[in-house]
Design a protein around this motif. Sequence first.
Motif, PDB file in Angstrom:
ATOM      1  N   LEU A  69       0.832  -1.202   0.000  1.00 37.01           N
ATOM      2  CA  LEU A  69       0.000   0.000   0.000  1.00 37.01           C
ATOM      3  C   LEU A  69       0.864   1.249   0.000  1.00 37.01           C
ATOM      4  CD1 LEU A  69      -2.686  -1.075   2.634  1.00 37.01           C
ATOM      5  CD2 LEU A  69      -2.779  -1.321   0.149  1.00 37.01           C
ATOM      6  N   ASP A  70       0.363   2.270  -0.628  1.00 38.67           N
ATOM      7  CA  ASP A  70       1.058   3.549  -0.704  1.00 38.67           C
ATOM      8  C   ASP A  70       0.459   4.490   0.341  1.00 38.67           C
ATOM      9  OD1 ASP A  70       2.349   5.888  -1.324  1.00 38.67           O
ATOM     10  OD2 ASP A  70       1.927   5.808  -3.481  1.00 38.67           O
ATOM     11  N   SER A  71       1.214   4.748   1.392  1.00 37.10           N
ATOM     12  CA  SER A  71       0.708   5.577   2.492  1.00 37.10           C
ATOM     13  C   SER A  71       0.497   7.026   2.071  1.00 37.10           C
ATOM     14  CB  SER A  71       1.685   5.522   3.675  1.00 37.10           C
ATOM     15  OG  SER A  71       2.978   5.971   3.278  1.00 37.10           O
ATOM     16  N   THR A  72       1.156   7.454   1.005  1.00 36.46           N
ATOM     17  CA  THR A  72       0.998   8.843   0.551  1.00 36.46           C
ATOM     18  C   THR A  72      -0.257   9.020  -0.297  1.00 36.46           C
ATOM     19  OG1 THR A  72       2.329   8.435  -1.440  1.00 36.46           O
ATOM     20  CG2 THR A  72       3.501   9.128   0.546  1.00 36.46           C
ATOM     21  N   LYS A  73      -0.905   7.919  -0.666  1.00 36.96           N
ATOM     22  CA  LYS A  73      -2.113   7.977  -1.494  1.00 36.96           C
ATOM     23  C   LYS A  73      -3.276   7.264  -0.814  1.00 36.96           C
ATOM     24  CE  LYS A  73       0.412   8.234  -5.875  1.00 36.96           C
ATOM     25  NZ  LYS A  73       0.606   7.590  -7.211  1.00 36.96           N
ATOM     26  N   ALA A  74      -3.486   7.594   0.456  1.00 36.83           N
ATOM     27  CA  ALA A  74      -4.617   7.062   1.237  1.00 36.83           C
ATOM     28  C   ALA A  74      -4.613   5.544   1.298  1.00 36.83           C
ATOM     29  CB  ALA A  74      -5.943   7.570   0.671  1.00 36.83           C
ATOM     30  N   ASN A  75      -3.414   4.954   1.349  1.00 33.55           N
ATOM     31  CA  ASN A  75      -3.258   3.499   1.481  1.00 33.55           C
ATOM     32  C   ASN A  75      -3.913   2.723   0.336  1.00 33.55           C
ATOM     33  OD1 ASN A  75      -1.672   3.468   3.783  1.00 33.55           O
ATOM     34  ND2 ASN A  75      -3.449   3.426   5.167  1.00 33.55           N
ATOM     35  N   PHE A  76      -3.758   3.211  -0.871  1.00 27.93           N
ATOM     36  CA  PHE A  76      -4.228   2.468  -2.028  1.00 27.93           C
ATOM     37  C   PHE A  76      -3.081   1.625  -2.579  1.00 27.93           C
ATOM     38  CE2 PHE A  76      -7.721   5.445  -1.838  1.00 27.93           C
ATOM     39  CZ  PHE A  76      -8.793   4.659  -2.239  1.00 27.93           C
ATOM     40  N   PRO A  77      -3.408   0.532  -3.270  1.00 31.90           N
ATOM     41  CA  PRO A  77      -2.361  -0.393  -3.724  1.00 31.90           C
ATOM     42  C   PRO A  77      -1.327   0.283  -4.608  1.00 31.90           C
ATOM     43  CG  PRO A  77      -4.520  -1.404  -3.940  1.00 31.90           C
ATOM     44  CD  PRO A  77      -4.757   0.028  -3.592  1.00 31.90           C
ATOM     45  N   ILE A  78      -0.098  -0.190  -4.471  1.00 26.47           N
ATOM     46  CA  ILE A  78       1.003   0.310  -5.287  1.00 26.47           C
ATOM     47  C   ILE A  78       0.964  -0.385  -6.647  1.00 26.47           C
ATOM     48  CG2 ILE A  78       3.514   0.486  -5.476  1.00 26.47           C
ATOM     49  CD1 ILE A  78       3.650   0.452  -2.438  1.00 26.47           C
ATOM     50  N   GLY A  79       1.079   0.379  -7.707  1.00 21.02           N
ATOM     51  CA  GLY A  79       1.102  -0.187  -9.043  1.00 21.02           C
ATOM     52  C   GLY A  79      -0.253  -0.121  -9.719  1.00 21.02           C
ATOM     53  N   ALA A  80      -0.253  -0.549 -10.985  1.00 14.94           N
ATOM     54  CA  ALA A  80      -1.477  -0.495 -11.784  1.00 14.94           C
ATOM     55  C   ALA A  80      -2.401  -1.651 -11.466  1.00 14.94           C
ATOM     56  CB  ALA A  80      -1.111  -0.500 -13.273  1.00 14.94           C
ATOM     57  N   MET A  81      -3.707  -1.488 -11.788  1.00 13.42           N
ATOM     58  CA  MET A  81      -4.725  -2.536 -11.629  1.00 13.42           C
ATOM     59  C   MET A  81      -4.781  -3.088 -10.211  1.00 13.42           C
ATOM     60  SD  MET A  81      -6.365  -2.743 -14.460  1.00 13.42           S
ATOM     61  CE  MET A  81      -7.255  -4.271 -14.220  1.00 13.42           C
ATOM     62  N   GLY A  82      -4.746  -2.192  -9.241  1.00 16.15           N
ATOM     63  CA  GLY A  82      -4.914  -2.606  -7.855  1.00 16.15           C
ATOM     64  C   GLY A  82      -3.769  -3.404  -7.289  1.00 16.15           C
ATOM     65  N   GLY A  83      -2.565  -3.227  -7.848  1.00 13.51           N
ATOM     66  CA  GLY A  83      -1.396  -3.909  -7.299  1.00 13.51           C
ATOM     67  C   GLY A  83      -1.236  -5.343  -7.748  1.00 13.51           C
ATOM     68  N   ILE A  84      -1.719  -5.666  -8.947  1.00 16.69           N
ATOM     69  CA  ILE A  84      -1.577  -7.029  -9.462  1.00 16.69           C
ATOM     70  C   ILE A  84      -0.095  -7.334  -9.696  1.00 16.69           C
ATOM     71  CG2 ILE A  84      -2.027  -8.518 -11.453  1.00 16.69           C
ATOM     72  CD1 ILE A  84      -4.734  -7.246 -11.733  1.00 16.69           C
ATOM     73  N   SER A  85       0.331  -8.502  -9.211  1.00 19.53           N
ATOM     74  CA  SER A  85       1.717  -8.926  -9.369  1.00 19.53           C
ATOM     75  C   SER A  85       1.767 -10.441  -9.285  1.00 19.53           C
ATOM     76  CB  SER A  85       2.603  -8.293  -8.285  1.00 19.53           C
ATOM     77  OG  SER A  85       2.195  -8.730  -6.995  1.00 19.53           O
ATOM     78  N   TRP A  86       2.980 -11.019  -9.455  1.00 22.96           N
ATOM     79  CA  TRP A  86       3.112 -12.471  -9.331  1.00 22.96           C
ATOM     80  C   TRP A  86       2.772 -12.925  -7.919  1.00 22.96           C
ATOM     81  CZ3 TRP A  86       3.215 -15.321 -13.434  1.00 22.96           C
ATOM     82  CH2 TRP A  86       3.769 -14.852 -14.621  1.00 22.96           C
ATOM     83  N   ALA A  87       3.108 -12.125  -6.932  1.00 23.10           N
ATOM     84  CA  ALA A  87       2.826 -12.494  -5.542  1.00 23.10           C
ATOM     85  C   ALA A  87       1.344 -12.354  -5.209  1.00 23.10           C
ATOM     86  CB  ALA A  87       3.661 -11.637  -4.598  1.00 23.10           C
ATOM     87  N   HIS A  88       0.674 -11.412  -5.890  1.00 23.55           N
ATOM     88  CA  HIS A  88      -0.749 -11.165  -5.654  1.00 23.55           C
ATOM     89  C   HIS A  88      -1.456 -11.106  -7.016  1.00 23.55           C
ATOM     90  CE1 HIS A  88       0.271 -10.229  -1.472  1.00 23.55           C
ATOM     91  NE2 HIS A  88       1.247  -9.459  -1.948  1.00 23.55           N
ATOM     92  N   PRO A  89      -1.904 -12.260  -7.531  1.00 21.47           N
ATOM     93  CA  PRO A  89      -2.457 -12.331  -8.904  1.00 21.47           C
ATOM     94  C   PRO A  89      -3.649 -11.426  -9.149  1.00 21.47           C
ATOM     95  CG  PRO A  89      -2.031 -14.528  -8.020  1.00 21.47           C
ATOM     96  CD  PRO A  89      -1.867 -13.573  -6.890  1.00 21.47           C
ATOM     97  N   PHE A  90      -4.470 -11.179  -8.119  1.00 20.36           N
ATOM     98  CA  PHE A  90      -5.636 -10.309  -8.268  1.00 20.36           C
ATOM     99  C   PHE A  90      -5.437  -8.961  -7.586  1.00 20.36           C
ATOM    100  CE2 PHE A  90      -8.927 -13.989  -8.805  1.00 20.36           C
ATOM    101  CZ  PHE A  90      -8.329 -14.288 -10.026  1.00 20.36           C
ATOM    102  N   GLY A  91      -4.233  -8.704  -7.096  1.00 22.00           N
ATOM    103  CA  GLY A  91      -3.978  -7.456  -6.399  1.00 22.00           C
ATOM    104  C   GLY A  91      -4.333  -7.550  -4.919  1.00 22.00           C
ATOM    105  N   VAL A  92      -4.348  -6.406  -4.254  1.00 15.66           N
ATOM    106  CA  VAL A  92      -4.682  -6.335  -2.833  1.00 15.66           C
ATOM    107  C   VAL A  92      -5.774  -5.293  -2.629  1.00 15.66           C
ATOM    108  CG1 VAL A  92      -2.385  -7.075  -2.071  1.00 15.66           C
ATOM    109  CG2 VAL A  92      -2.860  -4.637  -2.387  1.00 15.66           C
TER     110      VAL A  92
END
Length: 323
Positions: A69-92
């Motif tokens: 989460l990005d604390s400077t942006k009201a704790n919204f996920p870091i990265g595009a599409m809600g933080g989708i990554s290999w570790a989090h396939p659907f984001g957080v």
Amino acid sequence: MSKSTVKDEQTAEVVQRTPRQIAWNRFKRNRTGVIAGIISLFFVFAAYAAPLIVRIFKVGPYDLYLDQLDSTKANFPIGAMGGISWAHPFGVTPEDGRDIFANVLFGSRISFTVAIITTVSSIGIGLLLGITAGYFRGKVDAAIGRYSDFLFAFPSFFMIVALSIPAVERIQSWGIAQGNNARLLVLIIFLVFFGWPGFARLVRSQALSMRERDFVMAAQAQGASNIRIIVKELLPNLWSTAIIFLSLALPGYLAAEAVFAYLGIGVQPPAISFGLLLDDARKAWSSDPAYLMITSGYLIAIVLSLNLLGDAIRDAIDPKADR
């Protein structure tokens, strides 16, 4: 080998196939139905194997991944599409950083469980009362018919919304179940209570027709009891109707569980359900639309695949489907 011999062998081969084999062959020719069946089985497997799957991906439904989460942006996920990554396939999820993939899998377990129990229970009650009404007719048919008419007159959706909370409190006061277990029990009871009349009407009409068939009249002439006629003669001829109802009602009840959970009638936190996930995603829609799109898309994919599978099963069982 003569032409007549070849024709006789082909005829014998056709005659030897049972109705189930014919239906299975028709189903296999339906590519859409086969693909929908595979996808549906995948969703069911993913739901009930959720603990194993999340362990493989090394995520948990209740774990908080605050580093995503990005604390400077009201704790919204870091990265595009809600933080989708290999570790989090659907984001957080925004604000608390829960893994959406794990939550979706565990949320589908409750929805599938409610849908399966409700559908099977509705089929059981509908078969029992429908066959009883159609076979015995007279006062029995009139009593069951008037009772089903009485249930049809009720606005079931609003009745469930209005009576669920008092019913949950009563269940808890009796000590039958507590918390979310009581909520699920009440929801299943209400869905079954309002769900069996439609299937019973269908079974009754078929039982009325089969009651006048030669095989039933032959069994009566031989002195067979009513129970034996119902079990040995009528029930085997109603399996196709039950399967069609099962395949078509299951996605409806699955979506209903999500709707009632969204309205606060079903399970509540800390339990996980599609309805609760959608309600949570709705609140963050303007800033993180991926959360709602992924959650609702997963639910839509489940319901759509089950509906397509139900249509394919209906077409396979219906002998007039190709005409």
